[in-house]
Scaffold this active site. Structure first.
Site, PDB file in Angstrom:
ATOM      1  N   GLY A   1       1.518  -7.216  -0.893  1.00 53.32           N
ATOM      2  CA  GLY A   1       2.005  -6.363  -1.967  1.00 53.32           C
ATOM      3  C   GLY A   1       0.984  -5.068  -2.047  1.00 53.32           C
ATOM      4  O   GLY A   1      -0.050  -5.213  -1.316  1.00 53.32           O
ATOM      5  N   GLU A   2       1.292  -4.299  -2.787  1.00 55.37           N
ATOM      6  CA  GLU A   2       0.402  -2.936  -2.945  1.00 55.37           C
ATOM      7  C   GLU A   2       0.157  -2.913  -4.697  1.00 55.37           C
ATOM      8  O   GLU A   2       0.749  -2.797  -5.473  1.00 55.37           O
ATOM      9  CB  GLU A   2       1.732  -1.652  -2.987  1.00 55.37           C
ATOM     10  CG  GLU A   2       1.025  -0.491  -3.269  1.00 55.37           C
ATOM     11  CD  GLU A   2      -0.384  -0.024  -2.902  1.00 55.37           C
ATOM     12  OE1 GLU A   2      -0.466   0.002  -1.934  1.00 55.37           O
ATOM     13  OE2 GLU A   2      -1.258  -0.167  -3.940  1.00 55.37           O
TER      14      GLU A   2
ATOM     15  N   CYS B   1       6.590  -6.358  -0.316  1.00 49.97           N
ATOM     16  CA  CYS B   1       5.923  -4.964  -0.682  1.00 49.97           C
ATOM     17  C   CYS B   1       7.051  -3.979  -0.257  1.00 49.97           C
ATOM     18  O   CYS B   1       7.852  -4.068   0.571  1.00 49.97           O
ATOM     19  CB  CYS B   1       4.768  -4.651   0.229  1.00 49.97           C
ATOM     20  SG  CYS B   1       4.242  -3.039  -0.144  1.00 49.97           S
TER      21      CYS B   1
ATOM     22  N   CYS C   1       3.299  -3.873   9.310  1.00 54.22           N
ATOM     23  CA  CYS C   1       2.950  -4.610   8.379  1.00 54.22           C
ATOM     24  C   CYS C   1       4.064  -5.769   8.315  1.00 54.22           C
ATOM     25  O   CYS C   1       5.291  -5.364   7.803  1.00 54.22           O
ATOM     26  CB  CYS C   1       2.420  -4.056   7.131  1.00 54.22           C
ATOM     27  SG  CYS C   1       2.088  -5.347   6.032  1.00 54.22           S
TER      28      CYS C   1
ATOM     29  N   SER D   1      -7.240  -2.548  -2.807  1.00 55.49           N
ATOM     30  CA  SER D   1      -6.990  -2.063  -1.537  1.00 55.49           C
ATOM     31  C   SER D   1      -5.448  -1.329  -1.833  1.00 55.49           C
ATOM     32  O   SER D   1      -4.559  -1.915  -2.114  1.00 55.49           O
ATOM     33  CB  SER D   1      -6.727  -2.900  -0.316  1.00 55.49           C
ATOM     34  OG  SER D   1      -6.415  -2.270   0.953  1.00 55.49           O
TER      35      SER D   1
ATOM     36  N   SER E   1      -6.237   2.579   2.479  1.00 57.56           N
ATOM     37  CA  SER E   1      -5.521   2.374   3.830  1.00 57.56           C
ATOM     38  C   SER E   1      -4.839   3.775   4.299  1.00 57.56           C
ATOM     39  O   SER E   1      -4.098   4.115   4.213  1.00 57.56           O
ATOM     40  CB  SER E   1      -4.404   1.525   3.784  1.00 57.56           C
ATOM     41  OG  SER E   1      -4.612   0.264   3.389  1.00 57.56           O
ATOM     42  N   LEU E   2      -6.067   4.495   4.914  1.00 61.02           N
ATOM     43  CA  LEU E   2      -5.583   5.869   5.369  1.00 61.02           C
ATOM     44  C   LEU E   2      -4.743   5.688   6.681  1.00 61.02           C
ATOM     45  O   LEU E   2      -3.512   6.301   6.832  1.00 61.02           O
ATOM     46  CB  LEU E   2      -6.820   6.620   5.569  1.00 61.02           C
ATOM     47  CG  LEU E   2      -6.736   7.872   5.984  1.00 61.02           C
ATOM     48  CD1 LEU E   2      -6.012   8.682   5.152  1.00 61.02           C
ATOM     49  CD2 LEU E   2      -8.196   8.417   6.323  1.00 61.02           C
TER      50      LEU E   2
ATOM     51  N   ASN F   1      -3.391  -6.296  14.306  1.00 61.16           N
ATOM     52  CA  ASN F   1      -2.808  -7.768  14.384  1.00 61.16           C
ATOM     53  C   ASN F   1      -1.304  -7.737  14.845  1.00 61.16           C
ATOM     54  O   ASN F   1      -0.654  -7.359  13.795  1.00 61.16           O
ATOM     55  CB  ASN F   1      -2.868  -8.605  13.326  1.00 61.16           C
ATOM     56  CG  ASN F   1      -4.522  -8.966  12.973  1.00 61.16           C
ATOM     57  OD1 ASN F   1      -5.067  -9.448  13.913  1.00 61.16           O
ATOM     58  ND2 ASN F   1      -4.888  -8.979  11.842  1.00 61.16           N
TER      59      ASN F   1
HETATM   60  N1  SAH Z   1      -1.032  -3.008   0.348  1.00 56.79           N
HETATM   61  C1  SAH Z   1      -2.345  -2.798   0.345  1.00 56.79           C
HETATM   62  C2  SAH Z   1      -3.114  -4.139   0.613  1.00 56.79           C
HETATM   63  C3  SAH Z   1      -2.551  -5.240   1.330  1.00 56.79           C
HETATM   64  S1  SAH Z   1      -2.729  -4.914   2.973  1.00 56.79           S
HETATM   65  C4  SAH Z   1      -2.703  -1.892   1.409  1.00 56.79           C
HETATM   66  O1  SAH Z   1      -1.894  -1.441   2.021  1.00 56.79           O
HETATM   67  O2  SAH Z   1      -3.907  -1.388   1.357  1.00 56.79           O
HETATM   68  C5  SAH Z   1      -4.529  -5.017   3.270  1.00 56.79           C
HETATM   69  C6  SAH Z   1      -4.999  -4.070   4.648  1.00 56.79           C
HETATM   70  O3  SAH Z   1      -4.428  -4.851   5.747  1.00 56.79           O
HETATM   71  C7  SAH Z   1      -4.428  -2.800   4.685  1.00 56.79           C
HETATM   72  O4  SAH Z   1      -5.401  -1.799   5.137  1.00 56.79           O
HETATM   73  C8  SAH Z   1      -3.330  -2.843   5.618  1.00 56.79           C
HETATM   74  O5  SAH Z   1      -3.012  -1.641   6.266  1.00 56.79           O
HETATM   75  C9  SAH Z   1      -3.825  -3.915   6.703  1.00 56.79           C
HETATM   76  N2  SAH Z   1      -2.780  -4.308   7.660  1.00 56.79           N
HETATM   77  C10 SAH Z   1      -1.550  -4.833   7.292  1.00 56.79           C
HETATM   78  N3  SAH Z   1      -1.130  -5.308   8.452  1.00 56.79           N
HETATM   79  C11 SAH Z   1      -1.851  -5.309   9.365  1.00 56.79           C
HETATM   80  C12 SAH Z   1      -1.944  -5.484  10.676  1.00 56.79           C
HETATM   81  N4  SAH Z   1      -0.718  -6.103  11.298  1.00 56.79           N
HETATM   82  N5  SAH Z   1      -3.047  -5.276  11.548  1.00 56.79           N
HETATM   83  C13 SAH Z   1      -3.977  -4.595  11.104  1.00 56.79           C
HETATM   84  N6  SAH Z   1      -3.964  -4.295   9.870  1.00 56.79           N
HETATM   85  C14 SAH Z   1      -2.880  -4.514   8.800  1.00 56.79           C
HETATM   86 FE1  SF4 Z   2       1.702  -3.894   4.003  1.00 58.02          FE
HETATM   87 FE2  SF4 Z   2       0.046  -2.936   2.229  1.00 58.02          FE
HETATM   88 FE3  SF4 Z   2       1.974  -1.288   3.628  1.00 58.02          FE
HETATM   89 FE4  SF4 Z   2       2.523  -2.993   1.897  1.00 58.02          FE
HETATM   90  S1  SF4 Z   2       1.396  -1.277   1.460  1.00 58.02           S
HETATM   91  S2  SF4 Z   2       3.502  -2.732   3.656  1.00 58.02           S
HETATM   92  S3  SF4 Z   2       1.216  -4.712   1.949  1.00 58.02           S
HETATM   93  S4  SF4 Z   2       0.180  -2.544   4.428  1.00 58.02           S
END
Ligand code: SAH
Ligand code: SF4
Length: 357
Positions: free
Chosen positions: A161-162, A114, A121, A191, A214-215, A290
């Site tokens: 991925g996004e 991503c 992340c 998402s 994802s705010l 996490n």
């Molecule tokens: N890229 C998209 C979808 C994939 S991530 C997005 O960001 O929405 C899916 C969700 O998992 C998102 O809300 C992201 O912020 C959350 N996420 C990613 N890594 C995380 C972590 N280490 N702990 C908690 N949530 C996490």
């Molecule tokens: Fe991770 Fe989603 Fe952010 Fe990409 S957009 S880095 S998948 S949380």
């Protein structure tokens, strides 16, 4: 010559393939039904096709496009899949079952890596490699269905991925899931980190798909530090696009909010979050962090808030009448969060972790 993979193809694509084979047109519907409705694993199972046709199919075609490289099953029945794509890139997907619901949810990837680079992340730490095709996205769901022998009721685009930076293939995959796999649009969730043109493009499809934003922070400047793409799509424009999405689709959106100790979990931020989304038709889903090992520092950059801090945040966020939930952690014993398994097996770096939990 490489065999043609049929799972994840649309009916018109299967029709084209059947025509090129010199078979009668009605075979396309039969094949489509074997692949999607009956979740066939081999051509031998397709008993309403002649033996010659089945043999011919087996010599030039195969059912799956992607291959299972590794599977882990957790104590809570979460199944974590590492799939190899035709170019040997690896992606992850997860199957989750919930004891309070009869239905199963699959979490799929939309890209290899991503580019958004959120600071918490693991997929963000990997960087971007390439977009997935619609066929690669849909075949994740079908491979999970075939492997588990179960029917998938819900699909969430919360793996690697996004999705909205791969919007056209994601939209094609959504139509395939609805029309070929038979999953209702209301059971699909996309998402996003907040890609406004992608939200508008998805809204234009006028499908009752759930959009999850994802705010992660109610303040523009701090949000930019956690979700770097926020610099490009600022909060007022983003909030407007959410309201428009809800109006166009009739669907309540989901606000995802990661709880990072001391960074996003204070009572002031809970009040600010509630205010920011007051006039958005939405639910709020809090995601306790996490811990993921940052590639550079080899340390998690953040801490996970205590249960008491999570509950206190929830109670404040609920004050404007929105439904607020705290996301359950699934498959914690098997690295079930996307990014973790891939990194562990490929020994590319430390044990990482992202979504799907
Ligand atoms: N890229 C998209 C979808 C994939 S991530 C997005 O960001 O929405 C899916 C969700 O998992 C998102 O809300 C992201 O912020 C959350 N996420 C990613 N890594 C995380 C972590 N280490 N702990 C908690 N949530 C996490
Ligand atoms: Fe991770 Fe989603 Fe952010 Fe990409 S957009 S880095 S998948 S949380």
């Amino acid at each position: 010559m490489a065999k043609v993979a049929l799972s994840g193809k649309t009916l018109p694509e299967i029709e084209e393939f059947i025509q090129a084979m010199g078979e009668p047109a009605f075979r396309a519907r039969q094949l489509h039904s074997w692949i999607y409705s009956k979740q066939a694993c081999s051509f031998e199972q397709m008993t309403n096709l002649s033996i010659t046709c089945r043999q011919k199919l087996a010599s030039i075609a195969q059912i799956p496009l992607i291959t299972l490289s590794h599977l882990q099953i957790s104590k809570d029945n979460t199944r974590k899949y590492l799939f190899a794509l035709p170019d040997e890139q690896l992606i992850e997907a997860v199957l989750m079952s919930f004891t309070d619901r009869a239905s199963l949810s699959a979490c799929v990837s939309s890209q290899v890596g991503c580019a958004v680079g959120c600071t918490f992340c693991a997929t963000g730490y990997m960087g971007f490699t390439r977009n997935l095709t619609a066929q690669e996205i849909v075949d994740q769901v079908m491979c999970i269905a075939r492997e588990s022998g179960q029917r998938i009721a819900n699909v969430v685009y919360m793996g690697q991925g996004e999705p909205l930076l791969n919007i056209e293939e994601v939209i094609k995959s959504l139509h395939l899931l609805i029309n070929s796999v038979g999953i209702g649009a209301r059971h699909l969730t996309v998402s996003t980190s907040g890609i406004v043109p992608g939200i508008k493009r998805l809204a234009a499809e006028k499908l009752p798909i759930t959009l999850a934003l994802s705010l992660h922070h109610p303040d523009q400047l701090t949000r930019e530090q956690i979700v770097p793409i926020a610099k490009k799509f600022q909060l007022p424009e983003l909030m407007r696009s959410l309201r428009d999405y809800a109006n166009a689709t009739g669907r309540r959106v989901t606000i995802e909010y990661v709880l990072l100790k001391g960074v996003t979990d204070t009572p002031e931020q809970a009040h600010a979050l509630a205010e920011l989304v007051r006039d958005v038709h939405c639910n709020i889903n809090l995601i306790p962090y996490n811990p993921t090992l940052n590639a550079a520092s080899k340390m998690p950059l953040y801490g996970r808030p205590s249960l008491a801090a999570q509950m206190a945040f929830k109670q404040i966020a609920e004050r404007t009448g929105k439904t607020v939930t705290i996301r359950l952690q699934r498959g914690a014993d098997i690295d079930a969060a996307c990014g973790q398994l891939h990194n562990k097996l490929s020994s590319q770096g430390p044990c990482n972790n992202t979504s799907c939990s």
